[in-house]
Write a protein that holds these residues in place. Structure first.
Motif, PDB file in Angstrom:
ATOM      1  N   PRO A  27     -25.677  21.877   1.626  1.00 20.82           N
ATOM      2  CA  PRO A  27     -24.661  20.848   1.871  1.00 20.82           C
ATOM      3  C   PRO A  27     -23.253  21.339   1.499  1.00 20.82           C
ATOM      4  N   ALA A  28     -23.120  21.976   0.345  1.00 23.88           N
ATOM      5  CA  ALA A  28     -21.792  22.461  -0.077  1.00 23.88           C
ATOM      6  C   ALA A  28     -21.280  23.515   0.904  1.00 23.88           C
ATOM      7  N   MET A  29     -22.177  24.418   1.326  1.00 28.82           N
ATOM      8  CA  MET A  29     -21.784  25.515   2.214  1.00 28.82           C
ATOM      9  C   MET A  29     -21.316  24.991   3.580  1.00 28.82           C
ATOM     10  N   HIS A  30     -22.089  24.077   4.175  1.00 27.44           N
ATOM     11  CA  HIS A  30     -21.751  23.590   5.525  1.00 27.44           C
ATOM     12  C   HIS A  30     -20.585  22.603   5.504  1.00 27.44           C
ATOM     13  N   ASN A  31     -20.550  21.744   4.492  1.00 27.97           N
ATOM     14  CA  ASN A  31     -19.436  20.786   4.452  1.00 27.97           C
ATOM     15  C   ASN A  31     -18.103  21.495   4.224  1.00 27.97           C
ATOM     16  N   ALA A  32     -18.128  22.591   3.456  1.00 28.30           N
ATOM     17  CA  ALA A  32     -16.907  23.380   3.269  1.00 28.30           C
ATOM     18  C   ALA A  32     -16.473  23.978   4.607  1.00 28.30           C
ATOM     19  N   ALA A  33     -17.454  24.409   5.394  1.00 27.51           N
ATOM     20  CA  ALA A  33     -17.146  25.008   6.706  1.00 27.51           C
ATOM     21  C   ALA A  33     -16.580  23.950   7.660  1.00 27.51           C
ATOM     22  N   PHE A  34     -17.166  22.761   7.673  1.00 27.22           N
ATOM     23  CA  PHE A  34     -16.649  21.685   8.548  1.00 27.22           C
ATOM     24  C   PHE A  34     -15.213  21.338   8.149  1.00 27.22           C
ATOM     25  N   ALA A  35     -14.996  21.225   6.833  1.00 33.84           N
ATOM     26  CA  ALA A  35     -13.654  20.873   6.358  1.00 33.84           C
ATOM     27  C   ALA A  35     -12.646  21.956   6.746  1.00 33.84           C
ATOM     28  N   GLU A  36     -13.043  23.202   6.598  1.00 31.65           N
ATOM     29  CA  GLU A  36     -12.145  24.314   6.916  1.00 31.65           C
ATOM     30  C   GLU A  36     -11.701  24.276   8.376  1.00 31.65           C
ATOM     31  N   LEU A  37     -12.637  23.952   9.266  1.00 33.38           N
ATOM     32  CA  LEU A  37     -12.318  23.953  10.701  1.00 33.38           C
ATOM     33  C   LEU A  37     -11.841  22.582  11.184  1.00 33.38           C
ATOM     34  N   GLY A  38     -11.752  21.618  10.265  1.00 36.80           N
ATOM     35  CA  GLY A  38     -11.309  20.276  10.652  1.00 36.80           C
ATOM     36  C   GLY A  38     -12.286  19.584  11.578  1.00 36.80           C
ATOM     37  N   LEU A  39     -13.580  19.874  11.435  1.00 41.38           N
ATOM     38  CA  LEU A  39     -14.596  19.264  12.304  1.00 41.38           C
ATOM     39  C   LEU A  39     -15.056  17.930  11.715  1.00 41.38           C
ATOM     40  N   ASP A  40     -15.207  16.949  12.585  1.00 37.29           N
ATOM     41  CA  ASP A  40     -15.683  15.630  12.137  1.00 37.29           C
ATOM     42  C   ASP A  40     -17.215  15.661  12.086  1.00 37.29           C
ATOM     43  N   TRP A  41     -17.714  16.442  11.154  1.00 40.34           N
ATOM     44  CA  TRP A  41     -19.152  16.641  10.977  1.00 40.34           C
ATOM     45  C   TRP A  41     -19.492  16.432   9.505  1.00 40.34           C
ATOM     46  N   ALA A  42     -20.728  16.081   9.215  1.00 41.99           N
ATOM     47  CA  ALA A  42     -21.175  15.994   7.819  1.00 41.99           C
ATOM     48  C   ALA A  42     -22.611  16.509   7.707  1.00 41.99           C
ATOM     49  N   TYR A  43     -22.894  17.116   6.571  1.00 42.81           N
ATOM     50  CA  TYR A  43     -24.201  17.736   6.299  1.00 42.81           C
ATOM     51  C   TYR A  43     -24.793  17.025   5.088  1.00 42.81           C
ATOM     52  N   VAL A  44     -25.940  16.415   5.272  1.00 43.14           N
ATOM     53  CA  VAL A  44     -26.505  15.592   4.193  1.00 43.14           C
ATOM     54  C   VAL A  44     -27.884  16.096   3.742  1.00 43.14           C
ATOM     55  N   GLU A 279     -16.393  33.446   5.167  1.00 44.88           N
ATOM     56  CA  GLU A 279     -15.873  33.597   3.792  1.00 44.88           C
ATOM     57  C   GLU A 279     -15.787  32.260   3.064  1.00 44.88           C
ATOM     58  N   VAL A 280     -15.462  31.207   3.804  1.00 46.49           N
ATOM     59  CA  VAL A 280     -15.400  29.868   3.191  1.00 46.49           C
ATOM     60  C   VAL A 280     -16.804  29.454   2.743  1.00 46.49           C
ATOM     61  N   MET A 281     -17.779  29.761   3.575  1.00 44.29           N
ATOM     62  CA  MET A 281     -19.169  29.412   3.237  1.00 44.29           C
ATOM     63  C   MET A 281     -19.625  30.201   2.009  1.00 44.29           C
ATOM     64  N   ARG A 282     -19.234  31.473   1.977  1.00 40.59           N
ATOM     65  CA  ARG A 282     -19.631  32.312   0.828  1.00 40.59           C
ATOM     66  C   ARG A 282     -19.000  31.770  -0.462  1.00 40.59           C
ATOM     67  N   GLN A 283     -17.726  31.422  -0.376  1.00 41.52           N
ATOM     68  CA  GLN A 283     -17.038  30.916  -1.563  1.00 41.52           C
ATOM     69  C   GLN A 283     -17.659  29.611  -2.057  1.00 41.52           C
ATOM     70  N   ALA A 284     -18.062  28.749  -1.107  1.00 46.85           N
ATOM     71  CA  ALA A 284     -18.684  27.471  -1.491  1.00 46.85           C
ATOM     72  C   ALA A 284     -19.981  27.745  -2.262  1.00 46.85           C
ATOM     73  N   CYS A 285     -20.740  28.720  -1.799  1.00 48.17           N
ATOM     74  CA  CYS A 285     -21.989  29.076  -2.504  1.00 48.17           C
ATOM     75  C   CYS A 285     -21.674  29.640  -3.876  1.00 48.17           C
ATOM     76  N   LEU A 286     -20.703  30.562  -3.915  1.00 46.88           N
ATOM     77  CA  LEU A 286     -20.352  31.195  -5.194  1.00 46.88           C
ATOM     78  C   LEU A 286     -19.887  30.159  -6.204  1.00 46.88           C
TER      79      LEU A 286
END
Ligand code: ATR
Length: 298
Positions: A27-44, A279-286
């Motif tokens: 959830p943290a990895m994908h939601n960070a990616a959606f936010a980065e790209l400004g996508l109206d998506w959510a991962y639950v 890189e955003v996804m990697r940082q969210a995981c880290l």
């Protein structure tokens, strides 16, 4: 730091189905990616009991989910409900990503491509390499499939339970005739004689994973050759005893974060049709790995 997302009436939904899922990094990895790209998506997170898999899949379709990741213990159970399976899902016998399109379920296994992309990122091309894979569970299956498909010269599978290793090799050898898959039981002796016969060792067992961080699948008294590349799929902790010892022996090492990020990135791209912000996804995981929650899973 990931930007905050807001949900709207049009938010596209994806998630991760497992039991339990509370400690998933996805959830943290994908939601960070959606936010980065400004996508109206959510991962639950989608906690689904083992007996409720069929109901849950029907529910996802009814609720217009775009897809879901699938984790332990459902990776095999969901397969029978798929309308189509990717070659990786079929051969590894596991689905970790589902894409729902026009009411149909498409099942993928992105672990294999995730593993290959993590090697590529570390400048390791498995083509022509002689590989030893430790373990014979679901993760090992994805790794052996990936190595065979990428043209490894040979793949030796070493596992604590000999029959399980032999079963994996038989299965994969049938899918890749001519790939020189061979099997050996995981013993101290067999590791010691591997020295001149391998270029890459992949730990696909759970040995060394939190909370048993002092354990290693490689016995302390067997030298780790400096010319061999050692790769660990365990990412919690990032520096396992296995990798620390390999590094101390002068060998190149690849940790498990790359595979986690790249399997997620491939799923992200299937669902959204957009390049994943790796890189955003990697940082969210880290950030989550360093955040103190030691009970973390994919
Ligand atoms: P996954 O789907 O994550 O691969 P799995 O299917 O439970 O998980 O497989 C775990 C792997 O780690 C198996 O190969 C297991 O060996 P067995 O087949 O003998 O069970 C291996 N493993 C787990 N704990 C181990 C240990 N203490 N020593 C050696 N191998 C171990």
């Amino acid at each position: 730091m990931a930007k905050l997302q807001s949900l709207t009436g049009k938010t596209s939904l994806v998630g991760v189905m497992g039991w339990p899922v509370a400690h998933s990094l996805s959830p943290a990895m994908h939601n960070a990616a959606f936010a980065e790209l400004g996508l109206d998506w959510a991962y639950v997170p989608l906690p689904v009991r083992p007996d409720d898999v069929e109901q849950a899949l029907k529910g996802l379709a009814a609720l217009n989910f775009v897809g879901t990741n699938v984790t332990v213990p459902h990776k095999q159970a969901v397969m029978r409900y798929m309308d189509e399976l990717s070659q990786a899902a079929r051969i590894t016998g596991a689905v970790n990503t589902i894409h729902l399109q026009d009411g149909k379920f498409y099942g993928y296994n992105t672990d294999a491509i995730g593993f290959l992309n993590s090697l590529k990122e570390a400048n390791c091309d498995p083509k022509g390499l002689r590989a030893a894979v430790l373990g014979a569970g679901g993760a090992a299956r994805a790794v052996v499939f990936a190595l065979a498909r990428a043209g490894a010269d040979s793949v030796i599978v070493l596992n604590r339970t000999a029959e399980r290793g032999a079963f994996l090799v038989d299965d994969l050898a049938a899918a890749f005739p001519g790939s020189h898959l061979t099997f050996a039981a995981l013993t101290l002796e067999s590791l010691a004689v591997l020295d001149e016969k391998i270029d890459l060792v992949v730990n696909s067992t759970s040995v060394g994973m939190h909370p048993h961080i002092d354990a290693s699948p490689w016995p302390a008294d067997v030298p780790m050759p400096a010319r061999v590349i050692f790769c660990d799929l365990v990412y919690n902790p990032l520096e396992t005893v296995f990798l620390a010892r390999a590094r101390a022996a002068g060998a190149a090492t690849i940790d498990g974060l790359g595979m986690l990020v790249h399997q997620g990135a491939y799923a992200f791209e299937k669902w959204t049709g957009q390049p994943a912000p790796i890189e955003v996804m990697r940082q969210a995981c880290l950030t989550n790995l360093k955040g103190g929650d030691k009970e973390i899973s994919d």
